[in-house]
Write a protein that holds these residues in place. Structure first.
Motif, mmCIF file in Angstrom:
data_model
loop_
_atom_site.group_PDB
_atom_site.id
_atom_site.type_symbol
_atom_site.label_atom_id
_atom_site.label_comp_id
_atom_site.label_asym_id
_atom_site.label_seq_id
_atom_site.Cartn_x
_atom_site.Cartn_y
_atom_site.Cartn_z
ATOM 1 N N ALA A 213 3.602 -0.660 3.078
ATOM 2 C CA ALA A 213 2.985 -1.951 2.778
ATOM 3 C C ALA A 213 3.560 -2.504 1.486
ATOM 4 O O ALA A 213 3.794 -1.758 0.535
ATOM 5 N N VAL A 214 3.769 -3.803 1.461
ATOM 6 C CA VAL A 214 4.200 -4.501 0.248
ATOM 7 C C VAL A 214 3.166 -5.585 -0.037
ATOM 8 O O VAL A 214 2.811 -6.368 0.852
ATOM 9 N N VAL A 215 2.684 -5.597 -1.277
ATOM 10 C CA VAL A 215 1.691 -6.592 -1.696
ATOM 11 C C VAL A 215 2.213 -7.361 -2.903
ATOM 12 O O VAL A 215 3.117 -6.908 -3.598
ATOM 13 N N ASP A 216 1.590 -8.524 -3.163
ATOM 14 C CA ASP A 216 1.934 -9.282 -4.356
ATOM 15 C C ASP A 216 1.148 -8.749 -5.546
ATOM 16 O O ASP A 216 0.421 -7.757 -5.421
ATOM 17 N N ASP A 217 1.262 -9.395 -6.697
ATOM 18 C CA ASP A 217 0.620 -8.889 -7.911
ATOM 19 C C ASP A 217 -0.904 -8.951 -7.858
ATOM 20 O O ASP A 217 -1.583 -8.285 -8.633
ATOM 21 N N GLY A 218 -1.458 -9.698 -6.926
ATOM 22 C CA GLY A 218 -2.906 -9.752 -6.749
ATOM 23 C C GLY A 218 -3.406 -8.816 -5.672
ATOM 24 O O GLY A 218 -4.599 -8.821 -5.343
ATOM 25 N N GLY A 219 -2.503 -8.015 -5.121
ATOM 26 C CA GLY A 219 -2.879 -7.053 -4.091
ATOM 27 C C GLY A 219 -2.939 -7.625 -2.690
ATOM 28 O O GLY A 219 -3.418 -6.960 -1.767
ATOM 29 N N HIS A 220 -2.424 -8.828 -2.496
ATOM 30 C CA HIS A 220 -2.462 -9.470 -1.185
ATOM 31 C C HIS A 220 -1.262 -9.027 -0.350
ATOM 32 O O HIS A 220 -0.123 -9.062 -0.821
ATOM 33 N N LEU A 221 -1.523 -8.643 0.885
ATOM 34 C CA LEU A 221 -0.491 -8.103 1.761
ATOM 35 C C LEU A 221 0.579 -9.141 2.073
ATOM 36 O O LEU A 221 0.268 -10.249 2.506
ATOM 37 N N LEU A 222 1.828 -8.773 1.826
ATOM 38 C CA LEU A 222 2.972 -9.614 2.164
ATOM 39 C C LEU A 222 3.679 -9.106 3.412
ATOM 40 O O LEU A 222 4.185 -9.895 4.201
ATOM 41 N N ALA A 223 3.725 -7.779 3.570
ATOM 42 C CA ALA A 223 4.409 -7.196 4.725
ATOM 43 C C ALA A 223 3.883 -5.788 4.978
ATOM 44 O O ALA A 223 3.497 -5.083 4.040
ATOM 45 N N LEU A 224 3.883 -5.419 6.253
ATOM 46 C CA LEU A 224 3.442 -4.086 6.656
ATOM 47 C C LEU A 224 4.318 -3.623 7.798
ATOM 48 O O LEU A 224 4.567 -4.373 8.739
ATOM 49 N N LEU A 225 4.785 -2.384 7.706
ATOM 50 C CA LEU A 225 5.602 -1.786 8.744
ATOM 51 C C LEU A 225 5.067 -0.392 9.035
ATOM 52 O O LEU A 225 4.960 0.430 8.118
ATOM 53 N N ARG A 226 4.688 -0.141 10.292
ATOM 54 C CA ARG A 226 4.243 1.203 10.680
ATOM 55 C C ARG A 226 5.290 1.763 11.624
ATOM 56 O O ARG A 226 5.494 1.249 12.718
ATOM 57 N N LEU A 227 5.974 2.810 11.163
ATOM 58 C CA LEU A 227 7.032 3.419 11.957
ATOM 59 C C LEU A 227 6.448 4.158 13.150
ATOM 60 O O LEU A 227 5.296 4.616 13.120
ATOM 61 N N ASP A 228 7.241 4.284 14.196
ATOM 62 C CA ASP A 228 6.810 5.005 15.393
ATOM 63 C C ASP A 228 6.345 6.405 15.021
ATOM 64 O O ASP A 228 7.002 7.100 14.235
ATOM 65 N N GLY A 229 5.206 6.794 15.568
ATOM 66 C CA GLY A 229 4.675 8.126 15.315
ATOM 67 C C GLY A 229 3.689 8.209 14.169
ATOM 68 O O GLY A 229 3.032 9.227 13.989
#
Length: 134
Positions: free
Chosen positions: A33-49
């Motif tokens: 997960a990548v968030v901005d400085d306020g903790g808001h989600l910018l991107a999420l990637l869940r790998l297979d498995g």
């Protein structure tokens, strides 16, 4: 008036790409997960498995690192060191694996990883954050 750097889609994608490469190199099924400085989600990637809960935990680790302006492991160490009152703080990601993204001495976001051992999560997060950390 102060100015600051911010994460754009370009930097967010770079962080995800590097973190993903580190995870895949080690054959680790993780969520990133990548968030901005306020903790808001910018991107999420869940790998297979990776278990579905990994996405939630990775996001919370990143949020904790961004809002606290430090690695989430520092909170885990504080609690394990006996400061159990810290458990009442409204942060859900006080486990190793959240790393701030720092540019010019300012926290502009964070990376959180979950899915493998805590130090391995941190290794992946640090690889992603290193793209921009200065």
């Amino acid at each position: 008036m102060l100015t600051k750097s911010v994460l754009t889609l370009v930097e967010t994608t770079q962080i995800l790409d590097v973190a993903r490469a580190e995870a895949e190199k080690n054959k680790w099924a993780v969520a990133i997960a990548v968030v901005d400085d306020g903790g808001h989600l910018l991107a999420l990637l869940r790998l297979d498995g990776c278990a579905p809960i990994g996405a939630y935990i990775a996001t919370e680790k990143a949020r904790t690192a961004a809002l606290g302006r430090r690695e989430s492991k520092q909170y885990e160490d504080m609690i394990n060191g006996g400061r159990t009152a810290f458990l009442s703080v409204p942060l859900a990601g006080t486990l190793e694996g959240g790393v701030p993204v720092v540019v010019d001495g300012q926290v502009i976001g964070a990376v959180g990883v979950s899915g493998v051992k805590a130090d391995q999560d941190a290794q992946v997060a640090k690889a992603g954050a290193a793209v921009l950390n200065s």
